[in-house]
Design an enzyme around this catalytic site. Structure first.
Site, PDB file in Angstrom:
ATOM      1  CD  GLU A  78      -1.410  -3.612  13.680  1.00 39.05           C
ATOM      2  OE1 GLU A  78      -2.586  -3.798  14.044  1.00 39.05           O
ATOM      3  OE2 GLU A  78      -0.531  -4.479  13.752  1.00 39.05           O
ATOM      4  CD  GLU A 109       1.112   0.272  36.573  1.00 35.34           C
ATOM      5  OE1 GLU A 109       0.315  -0.181  37.415  1.00 35.34           O
ATOM      6  OE2 GLU A 109       1.503  -0.362  35.589  1.00 35.34           O
TER       7      GLU A 109
END
Length: 266
Positions: A78, A109
């Site tokens: 963004e 992860e």
């Protein structure tokens, strides 16, 4: 046990009505901004460090897994349309690669070495800053990435939702927003995720303001990528110059950005 994994303060959820479920979720959500407020001094330090690195020509990298990784990618994506900065100034990296944005990648992860490999693909260097995002504060992917970055003399920060975590210990500028138990036990996409999003909003918005990417309270460098944003740009010019819509539209079309249009009228 970490507080984000602690049992919910609510029980027998399956017996509650929809209204009771929603009221319960809403009641615990209201505690999140208060938890963020307690961490403002840490957020301030991270913003100052980020501004300093970007002023040197560096970049901001986010590393995370699961929800945390996705939030970093969202914030990074963004920045160009909002502030007109180049693609690649803010970079979100998620354990498991782009596939993990939409679908969980098993065990991604847990690889403590992969984050540094992922960062190295972007030629991360000492002008940059690497911010790890991990609600639990114990994600090996994030810990390993931060540790390697620090060993290379790269500035590091983090956003975690438990106190005294390994991720925070690995970061030079830790932000610890202690959100406590989730409404649904262990579902850190809820309160913890909201807290992380709030801090990410603060980090990039404050940083971009400090870097001169805002005028007054307006996004004068935003990309005019759709009609809604063109209309917003026209209103900015109208407000700043005290002119009508047609004249503002002509200036925006001529100069291509709100900032350029305003600067041309000085």
């Amino acid at each position: 046990m970490s507080t984000t994994e602690s049992p919910s303060l609510f029980n027998n959820l399956e017996t509650l009505s929809t209204r009771e479920l929603l009221a319960g979720i809403n009641s615990v959500d209201q505690t999140v901004p208060l938890a963020v407020a307690k961490a403002l001094p840490q957020v301030e330090a991270l913003v100052e460090a980020t501004v300093a690195q970007l002023q040197k020509g560096g970049r901001l990298f986010y590393i995370g897994a699961g929800t945390s990784g996705r939030l970093g990618i969202l914030d990074a994506s963004e920045c160009p349309p909002t502030f007109g900065v180049p693609q690649g100034l803010v970079v979100g990296i998620i354990a498991g690669g782009d596939t993990a944005i939409r679908k969980a990648v098993e065990n991604a992860e847990d690889d403590a070495e992969q984050a540094w490999h992922d960062l190295s693909e972007h030629s991360v260097n000492q002008n940059d800053i690497v911010v790890g995002i991990a609600a639990s504060g114990r994600t090996p992917y994030v810990i390993g990435g931060l540790q390697m970055a620090r060993q290379q003399g790269i500035a590091t920060g983090c956003i975690v939702c438990n106190a005294g975590s390994e991720v925070a210990a690995a970061a030079e500028f830790p932000v610890e927003v202690v959100t406590g138990p989730e409404f649904l036990t262990g579902s850190t996409r809820m309160k913890a995720g909201t807290a992380q999003k709030l801090v990410l909003n603060m980090l990039t918005t404050a940083t971009m303001i400090r870097l001169g990417r805002v005028k007054g309270n307006k996004m004068v460098d935003m990309q005019l990528s759709n009609q809604k944003l063109v209309d917003r740009g026209e209103r900015m010019i109208m407000d700043e110059l005290g002119i009508g819509q047609e004249e503002a539209a002509a200036l925006l079309q001529r100069y291509g950005s709100v900032r350029a249009a305003l600067d041309a009228q000085k």
